[in-house]
Design an enzyme around this catalytic site. Structure first.
Site, PDB file in Angstrom:
ATOM      1  N   LYS A 220       0.835  -1.209   0.000  1.00 32.89           N
ATOM      2  CA  LYS A 220       0.000   0.000   0.000  1.00 32.89           C
ATOM      3  C   LYS A 220       0.868   1.256   0.000  1.00 32.89           C
ATOM      4  N   GLY A 286      -3.253 -24.128  11.133  1.00 32.23           N
ATOM      5  CA  GLY A 286      -3.357 -24.635  12.500  1.00 32.23           C
ATOM      6  C   GLY A 286      -4.787 -24.614  13.013  1.00 32.23           C
ATOM      7  N   SER A 353     -13.280   3.479   4.802  1.00 25.28           N
ATOM      8  CA  SER A 353     -12.322   3.600   5.893  1.00 25.28           C
ATOM      9  C   SER A 353     -10.899   3.527   5.349  1.00 25.28           C
ATOM     10  N   TYR A 354      -9.939   3.246   6.266  1.00 25.72           N
ATOM     11  CA  TYR A 354      -8.522   3.183   5.885  1.00 25.72           C
ATOM     12  C   TYR A 354      -8.312   2.550   4.496  1.00 25.72           C
ATOM     13  N   ALA A 356     -10.205   1.445   2.042  1.00 24.27           N
ATOM     14  CA  ALA A 356     -10.920   1.979   0.885  1.00 24.27           C
ATOM     15  C   ALA A 356     -10.290   3.295   0.420  1.00 24.27           C
ATOM     16  N   GLU A 358      -7.379   4.694   1.141  1.00 23.83           N
ATOM     17  CA  GLU A 358      -5.969   4.610   0.725  1.00 23.83           C
ATOM     18  C   GLU A 358      -5.863   4.022  -0.686  1.00 23.83           C
ATOM     19  N   GLY A 381     -14.772   6.708  13.416  1.00 22.10           N
ATOM     20  CA  GLY A 381     -13.872   6.582  14.573  1.00 22.10           C
ATOM     21  C   GLY A 381     -12.773   7.645  14.564  1.00 22.10           C
ATOM     22  N   HIS A 626      12.849  25.225  10.466  1.00 18.44           N
ATOM     23  CA  HIS A 626      12.353  26.003   9.344  1.00 18.44           C
ATOM     24  C   HIS A 626      13.122  25.647   8.081  1.00 18.44           C
TER      25      HIS A 626
HETATM   26  P1  FAD Z   1      -1.514 -10.807  10.118  1.00 14.90           P
HETATM   27  O1  FAD Z   1      -0.355  -9.946   9.817  1.00 14.90           O
HETATM   28  O2  FAD Z   1      -2.715 -10.690   9.348  1.00 14.90           O
HETATM   29  O3  FAD Z   1      -0.990 -12.289  10.199  1.00 14.90           O
HETATM   30  C1  FAD Z   1      -1.824 -13.404  10.392  1.00 14.90           C
HETATM   31  C2  FAD Z   1      -1.219 -14.587   9.666  1.00 14.90           C
HETATM   32  O4  FAD Z   1      -1.839 -15.788  10.128  1.00 14.90           O
HETATM   33  C3  FAD Z   1      -1.477 -14.540   8.163  1.00 14.90           C
HETATM   34  O5  FAD Z   1      -0.302 -14.883   7.459  1.00 14.90           O
HETATM   35  C4  FAD Z   1      -2.557 -15.599   7.965  1.00 14.90           C
HETATM   36  O6  FAD Z   1      -2.539 -16.138   6.675  1.00 14.90           O
HETATM   37  C5  FAD Z   1      -2.158 -16.606   9.016  1.00 14.90           C
HETATM   38  N1  FAD Z   1      -3.206 -17.506   9.441  1.00 14.90           N
HETATM   39  C6  FAD Z   1      -4.524 -17.243   9.634  1.00 14.90           C
HETATM   40  N2  FAD Z   1      -5.147 -18.327  10.103  1.00 14.90           N
HETATM   41  C7  FAD Z   1      -4.205 -19.289  10.223  1.00 14.90           C
HETATM   42  C8  FAD Z   1      -4.236 -20.629  10.684  1.00 14.90           C
HETATM   43  N3  FAD Z   1      -5.348 -21.178  11.150  1.00 14.90           N
HETATM   44  N4  FAD Z   1      -3.079 -21.347  10.656  1.00 14.90           N
HETATM   45  C9  FAD Z   1      -1.935 -20.794  10.216  1.00 14.90           C
HETATM   46  N5  FAD Z   1      -1.856 -19.536   9.783  1.00 14.90           N
HETATM   47  C10 FAD Z   1      -2.974 -18.789   9.797  1.00 14.90           C
HETATM   48  N6  FAD Z   1      -1.167  -1.324   9.692  1.00 14.90           N
HETATM   49  C11 FAD Z   1      -0.267  -0.339   9.928  1.00 14.90           C
HETATM   50  O7  FAD Z   1       0.237  -0.239  11.045  1.00 14.90           O
HETATM   51  N7  FAD Z   1       0.079   0.550   8.956  1.00 14.90           N
HETATM   52  C12 FAD Z   1      -0.422   0.485   7.713  1.00 14.90           C
HETATM   53  O8  FAD Z   1      -0.085   1.301   6.862  1.00 14.90           O
HETATM   54  C13 FAD Z   1      -1.359  -0.543   7.430  1.00 14.90           C
HETATM   55  N8  FAD Z   1      -1.867  -0.656   6.202  1.00 14.90           N
HETATM   56  C14 FAD Z   1      -2.729  -1.670   5.931  1.00 14.90           C
HETATM   57  C15 FAD Z   1      -3.234  -1.769   4.646  1.00 14.90           C
HETATM   58  C16 FAD Z   1      -4.122  -2.758   4.331  1.00 14.90           C
HETATM   59  C17 FAD Z   1      -4.643  -2.867   2.930  1.00 14.90           C
HETATM   60  C18 FAD Z   1      -4.507  -3.688   5.331  1.00 14.90           C
HETATM   61  C19 FAD Z   1      -5.465  -4.797   5.003  1.00 14.90           C
HETATM   62  C20 FAD Z   1      -4.017  -3.613   6.612  1.00 14.90           C
HETATM   63  C21 FAD Z   1      -3.116  -2.588   6.929  1.00 14.90           C
HETATM   64  N9  FAD Z   1      -2.582  -2.458   8.208  1.00 14.90           N
HETATM   65  C22 FAD Z   1      -1.711  -1.442   8.462  1.00 14.90           C
HETATM   66  C23 FAD Z   1      -2.967  -3.363   9.298  1.00 14.90           C
HETATM   67  C24 FAD Z   1      -1.863  -4.442   9.537  1.00 14.90           C
HETATM   68  O9  FAD Z   1      -1.565  -5.082   8.329  1.00 14.90           O
HETATM   69  C25 FAD Z   1      -2.355  -5.440  10.565  1.00 14.90           C
HETATM   70  O10 FAD Z   1      -2.748  -4.750  11.724  1.00 14.90           O
HETATM   71  C26 FAD Z   1      -1.275  -6.454  10.942  1.00 14.90           C
HETATM   72  O11 FAD Z   1      -0.824  -7.160   9.827  1.00 14.90           O
HETATM   73  C27 FAD Z   1      -1.835  -7.425  11.975  1.00 14.90           C
HETATM   74  O12 FAD Z   1      -0.884  -8.387  12.308  1.00 14.90           O
HETATM   75  P2  FAD Z   1      -1.335  -9.803  12.895  1.00 14.90           P
HETATM   76  O13 FAD Z   1      -0.067 -10.486  13.278  1.00 14.90           O
HETATM   77  O14 FAD Z   1      -2.397  -9.641  13.876  1.00 14.90           O
HETATM   78  O15 FAD Z   1      -1.997 -10.551  11.657  1.00 14.90           O
HETATM   79  P1  NAP Z   2     -12.965  -0.735   8.769  1.00 11.33           P
HETATM   80  O1  NAP Z   2     -12.168   0.297   9.453  1.00 11.33           O
HETATM   81  O2  NAP Z   2     -13.689  -1.733   9.572  1.00 11.33           O
HETATM   82  O3  NAP Z   2     -14.011   0.007   7.798  1.00 11.33           O
HETATM   83  C1  NAP Z   2     -14.932  -0.657   7.044  1.00 11.33           C
HETATM   84  C2  NAP Z   2     -15.568   0.301   6.059  1.00 11.33           C
HETATM   85  O4  NAP Z   2     -16.467  -0.413   5.226  1.00 11.33           O
HETATM   86  C3  NAP Z   2     -16.377   1.395   6.724  1.00 11.33           C
HETATM   87  O5  NAP Z   2     -16.281   2.556   5.978  1.00 11.33           O
HETATM   88  C4  NAP Z   2     -17.803   0.817   6.678  1.00 11.33           C
HETATM   89  O6  NAP Z   2     -18.796   1.797   6.666  1.00 11.33           O
HETATM   90  C5  NAP Z   2     -17.776   0.120   5.349  1.00 11.33           C
HETATM   91  N1  NAP Z   2     -18.746  -0.966   5.252  1.00 11.33           N
HETATM   92  C6  NAP Z   2     -18.904  -1.981   6.108  1.00 11.33           C
HETATM   93  N2  NAP Z   2     -19.883  -2.795   5.675  1.00 11.33           N
HETATM   94  C7  NAP Z   2     -20.357  -2.275   4.536  1.00 11.33           C
HETATM   95  C8  NAP Z   2     -21.374  -2.659   3.644  1.00 11.33           C
HETATM   96  N3  NAP Z   2     -22.094  -3.752   3.845  1.00 11.33           N
HETATM   97  N4  NAP Z   2     -21.596  -1.885   2.565  1.00 11.33           N
HETATM   98  C9  NAP Z   2     -20.862  -0.775   2.344  1.00 11.33           C
HETATM   99  N5  NAP Z   2     -19.900  -0.353   3.168  1.00 11.33           N
HETATM  100  C10 NAP Z   2     -19.637  -1.102   4.265  1.00 11.33           C
HETATM  101  O7  NAP Z   2     -12.073  -1.606   7.800  1.00 11.33           O
HETATM  102  P2  NAP Z   2     -10.780  -1.402   6.928  1.00 11.33           P
HETATM  103  O8  NAP Z   2     -10.725  -0.119   6.202  1.00 11.33           O
HETATM  104  O9  NAP Z   2     -10.768  -2.659   6.167  1.00 11.33           O
HETATM  105  O10 NAP Z   2      -9.604  -1.407   7.958  1.00 11.33           O
HETATM  106  C11 NAP Z   2      -9.405  -2.496   8.838  1.00 11.33           C
HETATM  107  C12 NAP Z   2      -8.296  -2.162   9.795  1.00 11.33           C
HETATM  108  O11 NAP Z   2      -7.040  -2.250   9.119  1.00 11.33           O
HETATM  109  C13 NAP Z   2      -8.383  -0.746  10.347  1.00 11.33           C
HETATM  110  O12 NAP Z   2      -9.084  -0.718  11.559  1.00 11.33           O
HETATM  111  C14 NAP Z   2      -6.953  -0.345  10.501  1.00 11.33           C
HETATM  112  O13 NAP Z   2      -6.545  -0.457  11.836  1.00 11.33           O
HETATM  113  C15 NAP Z   2      -6.146  -1.306   9.644  1.00 11.33           C
HETATM  114  N6  NAP Z   2      -5.533  -0.505   8.555  1.00 11.33           N
HETATM  115  C16 NAP Z   2      -4.591   0.419   8.875  1.00 11.33           C
HETATM  116  C17 NAP Z   2      -4.047   1.209   7.879  1.00 11.33           C
HETATM  117  C18 NAP Z   2      -3.016   2.241   8.242  1.00 11.33           C
HETATM  118  O14 NAP Z   2      -2.493   2.197   9.338  1.00 11.33           O
HETATM  119  N7  NAP Z   2      -2.736   3.196   7.371  1.00 11.33           N
HETATM  120  C19 NAP Z   2      -4.463   1.066   6.584  1.00 11.33           C
HETATM  121  C20 NAP Z   2      -5.437   0.118   6.285  1.00 11.33           C
HETATM  122  C21 NAP Z   2      -5.972  -0.656   7.294  1.00 11.33           C
HETATM  123  P3  NAP Z   2     -19.556   2.303   8.008  1.00 11.33           P
HETATM  124  O15 NAP Z   2     -18.705   3.405   8.559  1.00 11.33           O
HETATM  125  O16 NAP Z   2     -20.871   2.751   7.502  1.00 11.33           O
HETATM  126  O17 NAP Z   2     -19.656   1.141   8.929  1.00 11.33           O
END
Ligand code: FAD
Ligand code: NAP
Length: 651
Positions: A220, A286, A353-354, A356, A358, A381, A626
């Site tokens: 991203k 797992g 949200s985040y 979407a 981004e 939020g 500055h």
């Molecule tokens: P994950 O990193 O999701 O790891 C879980 C792992 O477990 C995965 O590899 C999964 O495949 C594996 N797994 C699941 N079930 C099983 C099972 N039963 N057995 C074995 N393996 C399994 N956070 C930020 O801080 N900054 C950002 O800019 C940011 N950008 C993001 C952008 C996007 C598009 C998304 C989706 C998320 C973003 N996040 C960001 C959030 C961040 O990626 C997550 O908060 C973080 O990866 C969570 O770490 P985790 O270890 O909980 O899970």
């Molecule tokens: P999210 O924060 O849970 O937001 C979900 C979005 O989808 C909201 O705008 C919600 O709208 C909408 N939505 C939910 N159900 C819907 C439906 N049925 N139809 C249409 N719209 C719907 O999820 P996310 O953006 O996937 O992010 C997940 C988490 O990932 C975040 O909490 C964040 O911590 C992490 N993340 C972090 C970063 C970063 O650090 N830069 C970037 C990406 C993700 P409503 O407001 O109406 O519910």
């Protein structure tokens, strides 16, 4: 490595102290035994000074290790007698908890408290079944006389029969899981990581490292950078760069390949790091099948069973689908986007949200026609003033918004890469229905915790039935004492990579190094990487008003114009800085918000200051740098209450 492979009964974190079997060992919780073992409560009762109450706290801390574990060795990593005692228990195939006092926060003080409690002058000091055995020679003697063995058999004849393959199994090799596993091996634990990526409905899959590395933060941010470079190209003309318009075009394939190559190198790096750290890694799914037992199923369907003394669930989340006709067949999620082999073309992003905003931001930034369909508000939020400014900026830069609508059906009109899709959507406020045609529909409507298919019911771990999230105490322990959870699966915690990593590292240090520090989930900074980046830490304005009341809150704010944007003459006074101060608490800064270039870099430093208790006065006495954007925070003087002018006219 593997020095404390468990053979023997589980040592559970919340085990109650056991009944004494033999009178010839001191029961530390109950008597002083000729003044040798001083109880924590007696110490507390008999002391008044703060030093003494601190001593009592340390004694209580020591007592809790003794209470929670069958065998405790207070030890020192450089002490050969400590090593020998550990070897003794290993040879008996008995699990032990060792507190390495030289590696522990407060180690010196704990050692003094240990002396107060036991009157043992040197490590190791050993406890078995809450009974004080004593130092090295006493432990050896107790072993020779068979007393250790008797104490250990108190829990039944099977006590020494069971075996654990690992000290710790981590389910999920993402941000949190890998951090926890790598930390645990530092304390000589035998650790396994299971990581398995279930392919998306369109078949996309990836390597080790979890969401952040493969389908989150990393791709991203790199694609966001691709978009920023497009803007920089435009700006560069004003700085004297000359090039023909026809020569400038963006290649999705080149960008994606470069990003994926980098991710490939990270995947490889993680595998090497696990191997070098002697963490066993299995690319397998797992699933708990019974207490302390997990089934690991690999991509070929081959199953193996493993046991461990403790488990960490770090399985993260996966994108949610809408459950409408056509969603899984024709739509993509962020899990597909970053490795999409073709340019998505005209794109509808569903969600606000985040993820979407981004994704919509960088897709538009590389020149695509992008529409965002918003169900209710932007960035729920977050501070809504900031969220709306982000939306306005995106609209001004060509991104379309369809507000208060949700898709009800997605149909394929034309096959292809990309093909053509028809989206039917309905209003959330009335009965209006609309239709639109797009090449790609990206669903970013939230993410579901991966907790429903990992056998939690088999081991009794409770989840929130609606969200699927796992409730845990402030030590990331679930309702089942030997099972912990970190990262995105946790209920009511932030879903951010650094949060998952911090929680994983601190948890393992508490489990295996006697540390006490807990993950601090308060004032966690975050940044939304939209075209105009947004960094935040602490309270939103609306939450601050709700909690402290309008009279107790002072908001300082200002627009600003980055110097770099003046020459190209763009986006004058669109960047915005805001701090929220608690008047009742010395005008402490409780909310920090910045909308502008490099907002993440700016926010990180201020977050550290906020953690240290930053006040408005301290901010004012900080001399700015500055000419940078962040200096605006050292000169904020207009309160929102005053309604004063916040347009910046120059430097
Ligand atoms: P994950 O990193 O999701 O790891 C879980 C792992 O477990 C995965 O590899 C999964 O495949 C594996 N797994 C699941 N079930 C099983 C099972 N039963 N057995 C074995 N393996 C399994 N956070 C930020 O801080 N900054 C950002 O800019 C940011 N950008 C993001 C952008 C996007 C598009 C998304 C989706 C998320 C973003 N996040 C960001 C959030 C961040 O990626 C997550 O908060 C973080 O990866 C969570 O770490 P985790 O270890 O909980 O899970
Ligand atoms: P999210 O924060 O849970 O937001 C979900 C979005 O989808 C909201 O705008 C919600 O709208 C909408 N939505 C939910 N159900 C819907 C439906 N049925 N139809 C249409 N719209 C719907 O999820 P996310 O953006 O996937 O992010 C997940 C988490 O990932 C975040 O909490 C964040 O911590 C992490 N993340 C972090 C970063 C970063 O650090 N830069 C970037 C990406 C993700 P409503 O407001 O109406 O519910």
């Amino acid at each position: 490595m593997g020095s404390s492979v468990r053979k023997g009964r589980a040592v559970q974190q919340a085990e109650p102290p056991r009944r004494a079997a033999k009178e010839d060992f001191h029961q530390v919780t109950q008597n002083t035994n000729n003044g040798r073992a001083i109880t924590a409560s007696r110490t507390e009762d008999s002391t008044k000074s703060s030093t003494k109450s601190k001593d009592a706290e340390l004694i209580l801390q020591i007592q809790s290790y003794i209470d929670k574990n069958t065998v405790v060795i207070f030890s020192n990593t450089t002490c050969s007698l400590s090593t020998e005692v550990k070897e003794l228990f290993k040879s008996m195939k008995v699990p032990y908890f060792s507190l390495e006092l030289d590696q522990t926060e407060n180690g010196q003080k704990l050692q003094e408290a240990l002396y107060q409690l036991t009157l043992e002058t040197s490590v190791p000091v050993v406890f078995v079944q809450q009974q004080q055995i004593g130092d090295y020679s006493k432990t050896l003697k107790a072993h020779e006389e068979g007393k250790l063995q008797k104490l250990l058999e108190m829990n039944g004849p099977n006590h020494l029969q069971e075996s654990y393959d690992y000290d710790l199994i981590v389910i999920g090799g993402g941000s949190g899981g890998l951090a926890a596993a790598k930390e645990a091996v530092k304390y000589d634990k035998k650790v396994m990581v299971l990581d398995y990526v279930t392919p998306t409905p369109l078949g996309t899959s990836w390597g080790l490292g979890g969401t952040c590395v493969n389908v989150g933060c990393i791709p991203k941010k790199l694609m966001h950078q691709a978009a920023l470079l497009g803007q920089a190209l435009k700006d560069s003309r004003k700085f004297g760069w000359q090039f023909t318009e026809e020569a400038v075009k963006h290649s999705w394939e080149t960008m994606t390949e470069a990003v994926q190559n980098y991710i490939g190198s990270l995947n490889w790096g993680y595998r090497v790091a696990l191997r070098d750290n002697k963490v066993t890694y299995e690319n397998a799914y797992g699933e708990f099948v019974g207490p302390h037992t997990i089934k690991a199923t690999n991509a070929k369907g081959k199953e193996k069973l493993y046991t461990a003394e403790k488990f960490i669930i770090a399985t993260g989340e996966r994108p949610r689908y809408l459950n409408i006709p056509g969603d899984k067949e024709y739509c993509i999620s962020s899990d597909d986007l970053f490795s999409l082999p073709y340019c998505p073309g005209k794109t509808l992003v569903v969600g606000a949200s985040y993820v979407a905003l981004e994704c919509a931001g960088f897709l538009a930034g590389i020149g695509l026609d992008v529409t965002v369909m918003v169900r209710s508000i932007l960035l729920r939020g977050f501070d809504q003033e900031m969220a709306n400014k982000i939306g306005e900026y995106m609209e001004e830069h060509g991104i379309k918004f369809i507000k208060q609508f949700v898709p009800t059906k997605v149909e394929q009109i034309e096959e292809g890469t990309p093909g053509k899709l028809k989206v039917i959507a309905k209003s959330t406020t009335g009965s209006q229905t609309i239709e639109g045609e797009y090449n790609t529909v990206l669903l970013a409507v939230g993410r579901d915790a991966c907790t429903r298919k990992i056998g939690l019911d088999k081991v009794g771990v409770k989840i929130n039935k609606i969200s699927g999230k796992i409730p845990a105490n402030d030590e990331e322990q679930t309702n089942v004492p030997y099972i912990y959870a970190i990262g995105d699966v946790l209920e009511d915690k932030l879903e951010l990579t650094p949060v998952a990593i911090q929680a994983g590292r601190l948890l393992t240090q508490r489990l295996y190094a006697g540390a006490t520090l807990k993950c601090d989930y308060v004032n966690v900074p975050t940044t939304v990487f939209t075209p105009m980046e947004y960094g935040a830490c602490g309270f939103s304005e609306e939450r601050a008003l709700e909690k402290f009341g309008e009279d107790n809150i002072e908001v300082y704010h200002s627009f600003f114009w980055p110097l770099e944007w003046t020459v190209p003459g763009r986006d004058n006074n669109k960047c915005y800085a805001k701090i929220i101060c608690n008047i009742q608490d010395n005008k402490r800064v409780i909310g920090f918000h910045v909308l502008g270039p490099n907002a993440g870099e700016v926010t990180q430093g201020f977050a550290a200051a906020i953690k240290c208790g930053l006040t408005k006065e301290q901010l004012d006495s900080t001399i700015g740098i500055h000419p940078v954007c962040a200096e605006i925070f050292t000169t904020l003087s207009v309160t929102k209450r005053s309604g004063g002018n916040i347009i910046q006219s120059g430097c």
